[in-house]
Motif scaffolding. Structure first.
Motif, PDB file in Angstrom:
ATOM      1  N   ASP A   1       0.828  -1.208   0.000  1.00 44.76           N
ATOM      2  CA  ASP A   1       0.000   0.000   0.000  1.00 44.76           C
ATOM      3  C   ASP A   1       0.861   1.256   0.000  1.00 44.76           C
ATOM      4  OD1 ASP A   1      -2.484   1.269  -0.068  1.00 44.76           O
ATOM      5  OD2 ASP A   1      -2.560   1.465   2.104  1.00 44.76           O
ATOM      6  N   ASP A   2       1.919   1.255   0.790  1.00 39.03           N
ATOM      7  CA  ASP A   2       2.808   2.416   0.875  1.00 39.03           C
ATOM      8  C   ASP A   2       3.524   2.676  -0.456  1.00 39.03           C
ATOM      9  OD1 ASP A   2       2.162   2.857   3.501  1.00 39.03           O
ATOM     10  OD2 ASP A   2       3.937   1.863   4.321  1.00 39.03           O
ATOM     11  N   ILE A   3       3.942   1.582  -1.123  1.00 40.56           N
ATOM     12  CA  ILE A   3       4.753   1.729  -2.340  1.00 40.56           C
ATOM     13  C   ILE A   3       3.885   1.874  -3.592  1.00 40.56           C
ATOM     14  CG2 ILE A   3       6.455   0.580  -3.825  1.00 40.56           C
ATOM     15  CD1 ILE A   3       7.535  -0.750  -1.210  1.00 40.56           C
ATOM     16  N   ILE A   4       2.910   0.988  -3.749  1.00 36.58           N
ATOM     17  CA  ILE A   4       2.096   0.957  -4.965  1.00 36.58           C
ATOM     18  C   ILE A   4       0.698   1.517  -4.738  1.00 36.58           C
ATOM     19  CG2 ILE A   4       0.994  -0.578  -6.657  1.00 36.58           C
ATOM     20  CD1 ILE A   4       3.419  -2.437  -6.361  1.00 36.58           C
ATOM     21  N   GLY A   5       0.090   1.118  -3.613  1.00 41.39           N
ATOM     22  CA  GLY A   5      -1.295   1.488  -3.317  1.00 41.39           C
ATOM     23  C   GLY A   5      -2.215   0.311  -3.547  1.00 41.39           C
ATOM     24  N   LEU A   6      -2.921  -0.114  -2.516  1.00 37.28           N
ATOM     25  CA  LEU A   6      -3.818  -1.260  -2.644  1.00 37.28           C
ATOM     26  C   LEU A   6      -4.963  -0.989  -3.615  1.00 37.28           C
ATOM     27  CD1 LEU A   6      -3.849  -2.556   1.029  1.00 37.28           C
ATOM     28  CD2 LEU A   6      -3.202  -3.882  -0.999  1.00 37.28           C
ATOM     29  N   HIS A   7      -5.244   0.273  -3.875  1.00 36.59           N
ATOM     30  CA  HIS A   7      -6.292   0.601  -4.854  1.00 36.59           C
ATOM     31  C   HIS A   7      -5.889   0.191  -6.266  1.00 36.59           C
ATOM     32  CE1 HIS A   7      -3.510   3.986  -5.115  1.00 36.59           C
ATOM     33  NE2 HIS A   7      -4.031   4.285  -6.283  1.00 36.59           N
ATOM     34  N   ARG A   8      -4.599  -0.143  -6.459  1.00 45.56           N
ATOM     35  CA  ARG A   8      -4.128  -0.562  -7.781  1.00 45.56           C
ATOM     36  C   ARG A   8      -3.999  -2.083  -7.890  1.00 45.56           C
ATOM     37  NH1 ARG A   8      -0.131   4.001 -10.138  1.00 45.56           N
ATOM     38  NH2 ARG A   8      -1.224   3.366 -12.023  1.00 45.56           N
ATOM     39  N   LEU A   9      -4.439  -2.794  -6.862  1.00 43.92           N
ATOM     40  CA  LEU A   9      -4.424  -4.258  -6.880  1.00 43.92           C
ATOM     41  C   LEU A   9      -5.786  -4.747  -7.353  1.00 43.92           C
ATOM     42  CD1 LEU A   9      -2.993  -6.930  -6.212  1.00 43.92           C
ATOM     43  CD2 LEU A   9      -3.816  -6.681  -3.854  1.00 43.92           C
ATOM     44  N   TYR A  10      -5.807  -5.478  -8.476  1.00 42.05           N
ATOM     45  CA  TYR A  10      -7.069  -5.868  -9.096  1.00 42.05           C
ATOM     46  C   TYR A  10      -7.320  -7.372  -9.102  1.00 42.05           C
ATOM     47  CZ  TYR A  10      -7.733  -1.105 -10.701  1.00 42.05           C
ATOM     48  OH  TYR A  10      -7.925   0.253 -10.746  1.00 42.05           O
ATOM     49  N   ALA A  11      -6.298  -8.176  -8.854  1.00 43.33           N
ATOM     50  CA  ALA A  11      -6.487  -9.633  -8.905  1.00 43.33           C
ATOM     51  C   ALA A  11      -5.361 -10.326  -8.159  1.00 43.33           C
ATOM     52  CB  ALA A  11      -6.523 -10.113 -10.351  1.00 43.33           C
ATOM     53  N   ILE A  12      -5.632 -11.585  -7.791  1.00 43.25           N
ATOM     54  CA  ILE A  12      -4.627 -12.384  -7.083  1.00 43.25           C
ATOM     55  C   ILE A  12      -4.519 -13.763  -7.724  1.00 43.25           C
ATOM     56  CG2 ILE A  12      -4.065 -13.543  -4.902  1.00 43.25           C
ATOM     57  CD1 ILE A  12      -5.204 -11.196  -3.426  1.00 43.25           C
ATOM     58  N   HIS A  13      -3.287 -14.174  -8.015  1.00 50.22           N
ATOM     59  CA  HIS A  13      -3.015 -15.566  -8.372  1.00 50.22           C
ATOM     60  C   HIS A  13      -2.734 -16.285  -7.058  1.00 50.22           C
ATOM     61  CE1 HIS A  13      -1.525 -14.533 -12.709  1.00 50.22           C
ATOM     62  NE2 HIS A  13      -2.833 -14.590 -12.618  1.00 50.22           N
TER      63      HIS A  13
END
Length: 276
Positions: A199-211
């Motif tokens: 979250d600090d580096i990328i931002g969890l709002h930019r996480l859209y899927a999980i393998h």
């Protein structure tokens, strides 16, 4: 409900994949746009794609994920290899316009001796040329295990690519549990800390899927060897925490474990039984 599916083959058609997903209790799935080692895409059949689109709406599928071939390397020093990557991404994005809302996932590539910064520059250059304001597909960079000259083995490298892409609304990240664990992120004992770092580096709002994959190797091995759920070093208890985490639980989860269709069905049932 846990939005979970597995990797299916497009060889028999798009609607066929939808029926296969339903037959094993999946509510999403992932597919290669073409042979995973490269080659031509499946001939466009608008009726077939339309049938899948109707199925998605009828059964309330979570976003589907299209996966680019493994041979794609937009960070290569070889212009021919970069041109191949350009061509594949361009073709794939054109096809996926017929499946609006699909996520398009790819491995960022390897800098093969040029250095990470140069590799990142080349990846962003291709994305900036190909992403269009009107497109209906979101492109995802996958977290990698950090093998050799692979780019994306740490969150900072993905962030550097994201920062160089102009159309930020069309790009995000797919987190692979095996890859991040093999890359040195302790999602077994310190999941919360890893997500805070993301979250600090990328931002969890930019996480859209999980393998969602177990790992055959120990944390930090940089090996990228997937294992069936509960049969690797990550383990079932950590998987349960991942699928139930408040910041992750509503995302689409895709199994890329060494399985056949019946094996995937069992894993889907197992993870659904752990979902609270």
């Amino acid at each position: 409900m846990l939005n979970i599916g597995c990797h299916l083959s497009v060889s028999k058609g798009y609607a066929h994949m939808g029926n296969e997903a339903l037959s094993i209790g999946a509510s999403t799935f992932q597919f290669f746009t073409r042979n995973p080692r490269g080659g031509k895409a499946r001939k466009l059949d608008e009726e077939d794609i339309s049938d899948l689109q109707k199925m998605k709406e009828e059964y309330n599928f979570a976003p589907l994920i299209a996966h680019a071939p493994y041979t794609l390397n937009p960070a290569s020093a070889d212009p021919k290899v970069r041109n191949f990557a350009y061509m594949i991404i361009e073709e794939d994005l054109a096809i996926l316009e017929y499946l609006p809302g699909t996520l398009y996932n790819f491995h960022p590539g390897s800098h093969v001796g040029q250095g990470v910064d140069k590799g990142i520059e080349l990846i962003a250059e291709i994305l900036n040329d190909l992403l269009k304001p009107q497109q209906k597909t979101k492109v995802l960079l996958e977290t990698m295990a950090g093998k050799g000259s692979e780019i994306g083995g740490c969150f900072e490298e993905l962030k550097a690519i994201l920062d160089k892409v102009h159309l930020t609304e069309h790009i995000g990240v797919c987190l692979d549990t095996c890859h991040v664990y093999d890359g040195g992120y302790d999602i077994v004992e310190n999941l919360e800390e890893v997500l805070e770092k993301f979250d600090d580096i990328i931002g969890l709002h930019r996480l859209y899927a999980i393998h969602i994959n177990d790992s055959m190797n120990h944390m930090g091995s940089h090996k990228d060897r997937h294992a069936r759920i509960g049969e690797g070093k990550i383990g079932i208890e950590a998987m349960e925490r991942i699928i139930n985490h408040s910041k992750l639980r509503d995302l689409p989860f895709i199994l890329e474990t060494p399985n056949d269709l019946s094996g995937y069905q069992k894993e889907i049932e197992l993870l659904r039984s752990l979902y609270r």
